[in-house]
Design an enzyme around this catalytic site. Structure first.
Site, short mmCIF file in Angstrom:
data_model
loop_
_atom_site.label_atom_id
_atom_site.label_comp_id
_atom_site.label_asym_id
_atom_site.label_seq_id
_atom_site.Cartn_x
_atom_site.Cartn_y
_atom_site.Cartn_z
CB CYS A 232 -0.69 -0.04 1.24
SG CYS A 232 -1.98 -1.56 1.20
CG HIS A 372 -1.58 4.64 5.35
ND1 HIS A 372 -1.55 4.46 4.15
CD2 HIS A 372 -1.74 3.30 5.98
CE1 HIS A 372 -1.73 3.20 3.86
NE2 HIS A 372 -1.59 2.35 4.98
CD GLU A 383 -0.79 8.24 9.26
OE1 GLU A 383 -0.47 8.74 8.41
OE2 GLU A 383 -1.76 7.23 9.28
CE LYS A 403 -5.28 4.23 2.75
NZ LYS A 403 -4.51 5.30 2.77
CG HIS A 408 -6.07 0.84 2.00
ND1 HIS A 408 -5.26 1.40 1.02
CD2 HIS A 408 -5.38 0.16 2.98
CE1 HIS A 408 -4.14 1.07 1.52
NE2 HIS A 408 -4.08 0.50 2.60
CG PHE A 467 0.32 -5.90 4.61
CD1 PHE A 467 -0.03 -5.21 5.55
CD2 PHE A 467 -0.36 -6.85 4.00
CE1 PHE A 467 -1.38 -5.37 5.94
CE2 PHE A 467 -1.67 -7.17 4.52
CZ PHE A 467 -2.29 -6.16 5.29
#
Length: 481
Positions: A232, A372, A383, A403, A408, A467
């Protein structure tokens, strides 16, 4: 710690400066002042390297790039999104706080524990992809071609203009987190039920790297061309890499971003297996809720977001409209876990610090973060912790989560969010983070809850994490000659 051959002892202090300005002092016992260098090396090298790896180098006051050959500007944008393929429509929908999340009907999802997502509907490639290719291409590549060509048009780089330019100095770098999952799915199905003879001849080419190549083939662009896949964080990695090609002189212009088309049974099923998705099937439009106490996972989305990044020298020479400036960026790795972020947010905070350093920007100059913010339990707070470490005073800082409305979009997320960030810069309006009903107490930064806000952006950062502990931060600002 002993060093043989010496009889007396001493203490030697080693001071190290942490990236946040905290001082670490290590006392090393030595057997003689005469052996200090030797003992220091033997006794402390391993630990010193560990701490040094977690520290940033001493940095003087940031210096912003002034060389027009190395200044990178944005001259075009293109996208495919759950709100269509028009940039202004896309951003206006975000400003209105409209959710693009709906029940999946591309396949029968009735047996899935998750039955909704940011599914693209009524997609049209007319005028951008010929009929023969349109029928056989994976959606991942179709989205890339449309977004990429629309970005080129937006930058006044249509076919006629490109034919009068040095195409060896124009590159394409559009990445994807998962690639052509439909092509993979179809090949496995053919192999399982009909034999290897029935596997589509385009299966291998259409899986991972072909989106960038197809865009280059269609437009004749012969500069740097490849595909990055860092889950991502993909699109932001592409922006960072593209800027290096421009600043090194390898390219004058780069067509850059991310693309993804993963709302198919294996895509949704795979993330269900990871236990990463929200299961709020009864109210899908409220499922993506960054920083809300009742969040239960992210909502899968899809699309493509592409920027035209260009040296200021090139843009000036051809009289291009300059939309914004890319100041810099950075990438780091958590080196912690395949899917979970570091709870202390260190990988992210160091990435933000390095991104600002690359951009020649001090933390005090930044007043907007496109976060994010996936709506996962651990990720959202990690975050925030990282942002608060870098930006000591957050009273004037605004932070929102795109998002919350489009889901996402995986490898395309950074591309679409870069466009949202740039539109915030050019319009002076920040879109809301919707579904903010019960904010986490630790989130003390203004998340622009539920309603848009007027806000003049000085410097913005856009965060993307993937990831594998992949962290990426890019920095944008209004263009000032």
């Amino acid at each position: 710690m002993a060093c043989t051959g010496f009889s007396s002892t001493c203490l030697f202090e080693v001071s190290l400066v942490h990236y946040e300005g905290l001082r670490f002092t290590q006392r090393v016992q030595m057997l003689s002042t005469a052996c200090m260098p030797k003992c220091y090396n033997l006794a402390t090298t391993k630990k010193y390297k560990t701490i040094k790896a977690m520290a940033s180098p001493n940095v003087a006051a940031p210096q912003r790039e002034k060389d027009p050959k190395k200044r990178v500007v944005i001259t075009g944008m293109g996208l495919v999104s759950v709100f269509g393929s028009d940039i202004d429509v896309f951003y206006n929908k975000l400003l209105e706080g409209e959710s693009g999340i709906s029940l999946i009907d591309r396949f029968d999802a009735s047996s899935f524990p998750v039955r909704f997502g940011g599914q693209i509907r009524d997609f049209s490639s007319q005028g951008y992809i010929d009929c023969e290719n349109d029928r056989r291409l994976d959606d991942c590549s179709r989205y890339c071609l449309v977004a990429g060509k629309r970005a080129l048009e937006d930058a006044n780089l249509g076919y006629e203009a490109l034919n009068n330019m040095d195409k060896t100095k124009i590159g394409v770098l559009v990445g994807t987190g998962m690639g052509g999952v439909s092509s993979i799915n179809n090949a496995v199905d053919a192999l399982t039920h009909r034999g290897h003879e029935k596997i589509n001849q385009f299966f291998i080419p259409y899986t991972i790297n072909m989106s960038s190549a197809l865009l280059a083939i269609d437009t004749g662009l012969m500069g740097p061309n490849y595909s990055i896949s860092t889950a991502c964080a993909t699109a932001n990695y592409c922006f960072c890499a593209a800027s290096h090609h421009i600043r090194s002189g390898e390219a004058d212009i780069m067509v850059v971003g991310g693309t993804e088309a993963s709302i198919i049974p294996s895509g949704v099923g795979g993330f269900v297996a990871c236990r990463a998705l929200s299961q709020r099937n009864d109210e899908p439009k409220k499922a993506s809720r960054p920083w809300d106490k009742n969040r239960d996972g992210f909502v899968i989305g899809e699309g493509a977001g592409v920027l035209i990044m260009e040296s200021l020298e090139s843009a000036t020479e051809r009289g291009a409209r300059i939309i914004a400036e890319y100041l810099g960026g950075a990438i780091t790795c958590d080196a912690h876990h395949m899917t979970d972020p570091r709870s202390d947010g260190f990988g992210v905070s160091s990435c933000i610090s390095k991104g600002l350093q690359d951009a020649g920007v001090s933390p005090e100059e930044v007043n907007y973060v496109n976060a994010h913010a996936t709506s996962t339990l651990a990720g959202d707070l990690a975050e925030v912790n990282a942002i608060k470490k870098v930006f000591k005073d957050t009273s004037e800082l605004k932070m929102n989560g795109t998002k919350s409305m489009i889901g996402h979009c995986l490898g395309a997320a950074g591309g679409l969010e870069a466009i949202a960030t740039i539109k915030a810069i050019t319009t002076g309006w920040l879109h809301p983070t919707i579904n903010q009903e019960n904010l986490e107490e630790d989130v003390t930064i203004d998340t622009v809850p539920n309603f848009k806000k007027k806000h003049e952006v000085s410097v913005a950062i856009s965060n993307s994490f993937g990831f594998g502990g992949h962290n990426s931060v890019v920095v944008f600002a209004p263009f000032k000659p």
